[in-house]
Scaffold this motif. Structure first.
Motif, PDB file in Angstrom:
ATOM      1  N   THR A 127       6.885  13.531   2.022  1.00 23.55           N
ATOM      2  CA  THR A 127       7.596  14.717   1.565  1.00 23.55           C
ATOM      3  C   THR A 127       6.957  16.010   2.052  1.00 23.55           C
ATOM      4  OG1 THR A 127       6.359  14.576  -0.515  1.00 23.55           O
ATOM      5  CG2 THR A 127       8.564  13.640  -0.483  1.00 23.55           C
ATOM      6  N   GLN A 128       5.650  16.015   2.273  1.00 24.73           N
ATOM      7  CA  GLN A 128       5.001  17.242   2.732  1.00 24.73           C
ATOM      8  C   GLN A 128       4.749  17.248   4.239  1.00 24.73           C
ATOM      9  OE1 GLN A 128       4.879  19.492   0.613  1.00 24.73           O
ATOM     10  NE2 GLN A 128       4.122  18.845  -1.370  1.00 24.73           N
ATOM     11  N   SER A 129       5.107  16.169   4.928  1.00 22.03           N
ATOM     12  CA  SER A 129       4.752  16.104   6.349  1.00 22.03           C
ATOM     13  C   SER A 129       5.934  16.175   7.303  1.00 22.03           C
ATOM     14  CB  SER A 129       3.949  14.829   6.645  1.00 22.03           C
ATOM     15  OG  SER A 129       4.661  13.663   6.270  1.00 22.03           O
ATOM     16  N   VAL A 130       7.105  15.653   6.934  1.00 18.77           N
ATOM     17  CA  VAL A 130       8.249  15.720   7.844  1.00 18.77           C
ATOM     18  C   VAL A 130       8.703  17.176   7.964  1.00 18.77           C
ATOM     19  CG1 VAL A 130      10.635  15.015   8.217  1.00 18.77           C
ATOM     20  CG2 VAL A 130       8.979  13.357   7.357  1.00 18.77           C
ATOM     21  N   VAL A 150       0.859  -1.182   0.000  1.00 19.14           N
ATOM     22  CA  VAL A 150       0.000   0.000   0.000  1.00 19.14           C
ATOM     23  C   VAL A 150       0.894   1.230   0.000  1.00 19.14           C
ATOM     24  CG1 VAL A 150      -1.770   1.283   1.262  1.00 19.14           C
ATOM     25  CG2 VAL A 150      -1.832  -1.235   1.213  1.00 19.14           C
ATOM     26  N   PHE A 151       0.591   2.158  -0.900  1.00 20.73           N
ATOM     27  CA  PHE A 151       1.356   3.397  -1.018  1.00 20.73           C
ATOM     28  C   PHE A 151       0.434   4.567  -0.706  1.00 20.73           C
ATOM     29  CE2 PHE A 151       2.977   0.290  -4.032  1.00 20.73           C
ATOM     30  CZ  PHE A 151       4.337   0.286  -3.763  1.00 20.73           C
ATOM     31  N   VAL A 152       0.915   5.487   0.116  1.00 17.80           N
ATOM     32  CA  VAL A 152       0.108   6.644   0.464  1.00 17.80           C
ATOM     33  C   VAL A 152       0.998   7.862   0.628  1.00 17.80           C
ATOM     34  CG1 VAL A 152       0.224   6.190   2.960  1.00 17.80           C
ATOM     35  CG2 VAL A 152      -1.676   7.545   2.040  1.00 17.80           C
ATOM     36  N   ALA A 153       0.514   9.006   0.169  1.00 12.43           N
ATOM     37  CA  ALA A 153       1.166  10.283   0.446  1.00 12.43           C
ATOM     38  C   ALA A 153       0.537  10.838   1.717  1.00 12.43           C
ATOM     39  CB  ALA A 153       0.966  11.257  -0.711  1.00 12.43           C
ATOM     40  N   HIS A 154       1.348  11.042   2.754  1.00 16.54           N
ATOM     41  CA  HIS A 154       0.830  11.551   4.019  1.00 16.54           C
ATOM     42  C   HIS A 154       0.061  12.849   3.790  1.00 16.54           C
ATOM     43  CE1 HIS A 154       1.888  12.261   8.562  1.00 16.54           C
ATOM     44  NE2 HIS A 154       0.587  12.235   8.329  1.00 16.54           N
ATOM     45  N   GLY A 182      14.277  17.062   1.730  1.00 18.22           N
ATOM     46  CA  GLY A 182      14.815  18.062   2.641  1.00 18.22           C
ATOM     47  C   GLY A 182      14.334  19.460   2.361  1.00 18.22           C
ATOM     48  N   ARG A 183      14.017  19.774   1.110  1.00 18.09           N
ATOM     49  CA  ARG A 183      13.839  21.167   0.711  1.00 18.09           C
ATOM     50  C   ARG A 183      12.525  21.790   1.157  1.00 18.09           C
ATOM     51  NH1 ARG A 183      11.912  18.407  -3.805  1.00 18.09           N
ATOM     52  NH2 ARG A 183       9.992  19.315  -4.684  1.00 18.09           N
ATOM     53  N   LYS A 184      11.567  20.978   1.559  1.00 25.08           N
ATOM     54  CA  LYS A 184      10.253  21.512   1.873  1.00 25.08           C
ATOM     55  C   LYS A 184      10.196  21.977   3.329  1.00 25.08           C
ATOM     56  CE  LYS A 184       8.075  18.608  -1.675  1.00 25.08           C
ATOM     57  NZ  LYS A 184       7.366  19.550  -2.556  1.00 25.08           N
ATOM     58  N   PHE A 185       9.452  21.303   4.163  1.00 21.58           N
ATOM     59  CA  PHE A 185       9.232  21.813   5.518  1.00 21.58           C
ATOM     60  C   PHE A 185      10.429  21.643   6.443  1.00 21.58           C
ATOM     61  CE2 PHE A 185       5.017  21.478   3.736  1.00 21.58           C
ATOM     62  CZ  PHE A 185       4.430  22.673   4.163  1.00 21.58           C
ATOM     63  N   LEU A 186      11.423  20.888   6.020  1.00 18.75           N
ATOM     64  CA  LEU A 186      12.661  20.811   6.802  1.00 18.75           C
ATOM     65  C   LEU A 186      13.565  22.010   6.549  1.00 18.75           C
ATOM     66  CD1 LEU A 186      13.619  17.032   6.664  1.00 18.75           C
ATOM     67  CD2 LEU A 186      12.858  18.348   8.657  1.00 18.75           C
ATOM     68  N   ARG A 187      13.335  22.743   5.466  1.00 16.92           N
ATOM     69  CA  ARG A 187      14.092  23.956   5.143  1.00 16.92           C
ATOM     70  C   ARG A 187      15.564  23.649   4.848  1.00 16.92           C
ATOM     71  NH1 ARG A 187      12.905  28.313   9.675  1.00 16.92           N
ATOM     72  NH2 ARG A 187      13.765  29.683   8.071  1.00 16.92           N
ATOM     73  N   ALA A 188      15.815  22.487   4.308  1.00 18.27           N
ATOM     74  CA  ALA A 188      17.164  22.066   3.945  1.00 18.27           C
ATOM     75  C   ALA A 188      17.427  22.426   2.480  1.00 18.27           C
ATOM     76  CB  ALA A 188      17.322  20.569   4.171  1.00 18.27           C
ATOM     77  N   PRO A 189      18.662  22.257   2.015  1.00 16.07           N
ATOM     78  CA  PRO A 189      18.957  22.562   0.610  1.00 16.07           C
ATOM     79  C   PRO A 189      18.226  21.628  -0.349  1.00 16.07           C
ATOM     80  CG  PRO A 189      20.982  22.398   1.907  1.00 16.07           C
ATOM     81  CD  PRO A 189      19.875  21.878   2.766  1.00 16.07           C
TER      82      PRO A 189
END
Length: 417
Positions: A211-214, A177-181, A233-240
């Protein structure tokens, strides 16, 4: 830039200007140089990094310039190792269960290929899947003849219909099962912990695209009960950009082999023999950006030190405020399903293409994106929504940023009444 500098009707006062408790927005803005350039409401695309994150990247690039790439990497070996520890702490795991990648798409591709190569289980995927992941699964199903089932949504919430999934799993044979959080196309939050419990009960695997939740919501792999979790990393983690990581359950890890072993995670032991690393690094490749991984480590430490609970409270509260205010505007339709309790908000303006709304906002230095149905056919396409405008907040945003967006939206709707 203050909202008063934007031409158009003044924003409605109901939004209020009181900060959300728990986050020192002024301090977050002080260490985020990009906030002086715009009202940045695109954390779900690529959030603004702090100065410390950028400094870590640039400092290492200067080291490479001075000493050479291999020599520079050797000098920061301990710091890179610490990134695995920091990432593991962030998601409630151990460093040996973490693999670092350049993108979440790469991580998903490598791990999904490893999962499906052990057999031909059915693939069950949520409608919230991101385009690149969906394309990969569809291509695999077409190439191998593996069954691919798109899971129905609960009409009351817009999330995965758990009863329908239970029926599909019951007696249906091996399944993944695959899910996008959280999807790219709305502020929906899928019930991943309930999905984890359900898949475990039926002996299925669960792969979570986080990708949108961590960095946005608290994410603990043990509480979710998944087998694989991948994020960027680039989204809500604010990484490069160019950073990502995956977690693999320790019981699942020994059963998975990469389709293309690399010297980073394998040892060539004889003419036709090799051994794989006992950790998740078996999925990595030798070549990578050391500078970006150091930046990821700084960003993760900042996230942990700030605290996920207060971060989530801030983002969810701002998202709820924006959703409420947009709903109150005549001519504006919020496109988020009922189960949308995140800092991501999608909407459309009657009679105005989302691309034009984005253009008008950009002219006022308000940064958002548009998401076309081609990035989420199983969601937006199924809902017959050609495209949406997406705004997404972070800890450096406050009511002034929302007011700036709302002021431009008021100007647009006033011109189309």
């Amino acid at each position: 830039m203050s909202p008063e500098s934007i031409t158009g009707p003044a924003p409605r006062p109901a939004l209020g200007t009181a900060p959300v408790p728990g986050i020192d927005v002024a301090a977050e803005r002080a260490r985020t140089p990009g906030v002086t350039e715009s009202h940045h409401l695109n954390a779900a695309g690529a959030a603004l990094p702090t100065a410390a994150v950028v400094d870590a990247v640039v400092e290492h690039l200067r080291r490479e310039e001075r000493d050479g790439g291999y020599e520079a990497a050797a000098a920061v070996g301990e710091a890179v190792e610490a990134v695995y520890d920091d990432v593991a702490e962030l998601v409630g795991a151990r460093a040996a269960e973490i693999a670092l990648f350049d993108t979440a798409t790469t991580g998903l591709r490598v791990l999904v290929d490893a999962l499906v190569s052990s057999g031909t289980p059915r693939l069950l995927v949520s409608r919230s899947a991101y385009v690149s992941h969906a394309l990969h699964l569809m291509a695999h199903a077409r190439r191998t003849g593996t069954g691919l089932e798109i899971l129905p949504v609960d009409p009351a919430t817009g999330a995965v219909d758990l009863d329908a999934l239970a029926l599909s799993l019951h007696g249906g044979g091996p399944a993944i099962v695959f899910v996008a959080h959280l999807p790219t196309s709305s502020g929906l939050v899928e019930p991943v912990a309930a999905l984890g419990a359900l898949t475990r009960r039926h002996g299925a695997r669960l792969v979570v695209d986080a990708t949108q939740s961590v960095g946005h919501l608290p994410v603990d792999v043990g509480e979710i009960g998944c087998d694989v979790l991948v994020t960027t990393g680039r989204k809500f983690l604010r990484a490069p950009r160019g950073t990502a990581f995956a977690w693999v359950h320790p019981d699942v890890l020994p059963t998975l082999e990469p389709g293309a072993p690399d010297v980073r995670g394998a040892a060539w032991t004889a003419e036709r023999e090799w051994t794989l690393a006992g950790t998740a690094r078996r999925f990595e490749t030798w070549e990578h950006s050391v500078a970006c991984r150091l930046g990821l480590g700084v960003a993760v430490r900042e996230t942990v030190e700030r605290g996920l609970d207060v971060t989530t409270a801030h983002l969810v509260a701002l998202g709820a405020r924006l959703r409420e205010q947009l709903r109150s505007r005549p001519g504006v339709t919020v496109r988020d399903p009922a189960a949308s309790t995140s800092g991501m908000v999608t909407f459309t303006v009657d009679g105005v293409e989302p691309a034009e709304v984005k253009h008008r906002l950009a002219a006022a230095r308000v940064r958002v994106v548009t998401v076309p149905a081609s990035h989420g056919q199983w969601d937006l396409g199924a809902r017959e929504v050609p495209a949406v405008v997406r705004a997404s907040v972070h800890v450096y945003n406050d009511a002034d940023d929302l007011d700036a967006l709302l002021s431009v939206v008021d100007t647009i709707t006033a011109g189309h009444r």
